[in-house]
Scaffold this active site. Structure first.
Site, PDB file in Angstrom:
ATOM      1  N   SER A 116       0.837  -1.199   0.000  1.00 19.79           N
ATOM      2  CA  SER A 116       0.000   0.000   0.000  1.00 19.79           C
ATOM      3  C   SER A 116       0.877   1.256   0.000  1.00 19.79           C
ATOM      4  O   SER A 116       1.641   1.470  -0.946  1.00 19.79           O
ATOM      5  CB  SER A 116      -0.953  -0.053   1.199  1.00 19.79           C
ATOM      6  OG  SER A 116      -1.998   0.868   1.075  1.00 19.79           O
ATOM      7  N   GLU A 172      -8.263  -2.374  -3.370  1.00 27.83           N
ATOM      8  CA  GLU A 172      -7.462  -3.269  -4.201  1.00 27.83           C
ATOM      9  C   GLU A 172      -7.768  -3.064  -5.679  1.00 27.83           C
ATOM     10  O   GLU A 172      -6.859  -3.160  -6.524  1.00 27.83           O
ATOM     11  CB  GLU A 172      -7.704  -4.720  -3.792  1.00 27.83           C
ATOM     12  CG  GLU A 172      -6.598  -5.659  -4.208  1.00 27.83           C
ATOM     13  CD  GLU A 172      -5.273  -5.384  -3.512  1.00 27.83           C
ATOM     14  OE1 GLU A 172      -4.279  -6.022  -3.869  1.00 27.83           O
ATOM     15  OE2 GLU A 172      -5.231  -4.518  -2.601  1.00 27.83           O
ATOM     16  N   HIS A 232      -7.364  -6.002  -0.118  1.00 23.59           N
ATOM     17  CA  HIS A 232      -6.298  -5.181   0.453  1.00 23.59           C
ATOM     18  C   HIS A 232      -6.042  -5.680   1.868  1.00 23.59           C
ATOM     19  O   HIS A 232      -6.465  -5.060   2.851  1.00 23.59           O
ATOM     20  CB  HIS A 232      -6.755  -3.717   0.449  1.00 23.59           C
ATOM     21  CG  HIS A 232      -5.647  -2.718   0.389  1.00 23.59           C
ATOM     22  ND1 HIS A 232      -4.914  -2.489  -0.747  1.00 23.59           N
ATOM     23  CD2 HIS A 232      -5.155  -1.861   1.320  1.00 23.59           C
ATOM     24  CE1 HIS A 232      -4.025  -1.532  -0.524  1.00 23.59           C
ATOM     25  NE2 HIS A 232      -4.147  -1.141   0.733  1.00 23.59           N
TER      26      HIS A 232
END
Length: 311
Positions: free
Chosen positions: A150, A260, A291
């Protein structure tokens, strides 16, 4: 407008998403070593690492937006340190909440931060020389790998592109085109929310790289900096936004899916940009994945099993 709103919704959720949905290959962990490095004006930075004589690579693993100061999210939620049993030393600098692992222009004035973030300095000028001193510049090239998830995916690409001591860069679920419509505004919202969620008050992105018109946003945009990655090994990975083999609750699904999906779109665009610019790049785009940590752990072990960490 749809792209702008999607970026707002996705990145505003970043600080509340680091869903623990699984982990990677499990085995007995090597002995952990812990020490502190000078923080370049920040408080001293804790480092935890797992090493083994004869390993062929050392990787620096960066955390996500909600990094904590006790141990890395990687150690909280995965077993990537087990890679040290079979070839890859793992180094985890601790901390970096909402920092993008960057040198900020100034302390965040929204939450009266008592010091300026200097993460680029700490990693490039303090951590890597310390790893050199400890004999961890291993392998044929004697250079390091860096990876992150991330926020840390973006940072791994930028730090790796600008440091000649790093020759492998790996982004998992990163946001690799900060110049895309809505991204700078979305990061502003994410930093505000991350600080509030952590109980330290909102972070001001203007204190990080200046207003959205500042050239520093371009300097920290992997998409713009891609020419500096020639001659290095680059890898990008992202899930599809569909739930895969790791169970999650409804909140994890509605937050993790759009994050995501946005990362996948940016990672695929980055892959094309890399190929156009003659950058050696590999990718990992599984048909499912949110994610969340379980998927990131799987991405790391797939990269290792495919030999990506080898020179």
């Amino acid at each position: 407008m749809k792209r702008l709103m999607a970026a707002f919704v996705a990145l505003a959720a970043m600080s509340s998403v680091a869903v623990v949905v699984g982990s990677g290959t499990a085995s007995a962990a090597p002995r952990v070593q812990q020490y502190f490095i000078d923080g370049c004006g920040m408080p001293a930075v804790k480092v935890r690492m797992w090493t083994k004589p004869g390993n062929y690579k050392t990787v620096i693993a960066l955390d996500g937006l909600r990094a904590t100061n006790d141990i890395s999210g990687w150690e909280h939620n995965t077993r990537i340190q087990d890679m040290a049993d079979s070839g890859v030393n793992v180094v985890e600098p601790i901390g970096g909440l909402a920092s993008f692992y960057s040198d900020w222009n100034a302390p965040s004035n929204f939450n009266n931060q008592p010091y300026r973030y200097r993460w680029s300095c700490a990693i490039n000028q303090r951590l890597i020389p310390e790893l050199d001193r400890r004999g961890l510049a291993v392998g044929r090239t004697g250079k390091y790998a860096i990876m992150g998830i991330s926020m840390g995916g973006n940072s791994a690409m930028v730090i790796g592109a600008n440091n000649p001591r790093i020759d492998h860069m790996f982004s998992m679920s990163g946001y690799l085109n900060l110049s895309a419509p809505g991204m700078r505004e979305a990061i502003r919202i994410a930093l505000l929310d991350a600080g509030i969620e952590a109980g330290v008050g909102p972070f001001n992105s203007d204190s990080m790289w200046g207003p959205p018109t500042s050239v520093r946003w371009l300097e920290n945009d992997p998409f713009v900096q891609i020419g500096k990655m020639r001659g290095k090994k680059v890898r990008v990975a992202s899930g599809s936004g569909l739930q895969g083999r790791f169970p999650t609750d409804f909140l994890g699904l509605i937050q993790g899916a759009p994050l995501e999906a946005l990362s996948l779109a940016q990672s695929r665009a980055f892959q094309v940009q890399a190929l156009v610019n003659g950058v050696q790049i590999t990718s990992d785009f599984p048909s499912t994945g949110l994610h969340a940590w379980g998927y990131w752990s799987d991405m790391v072990f797939r990269a290792k099993n495919q030999g990506w960490f080898r020179d």
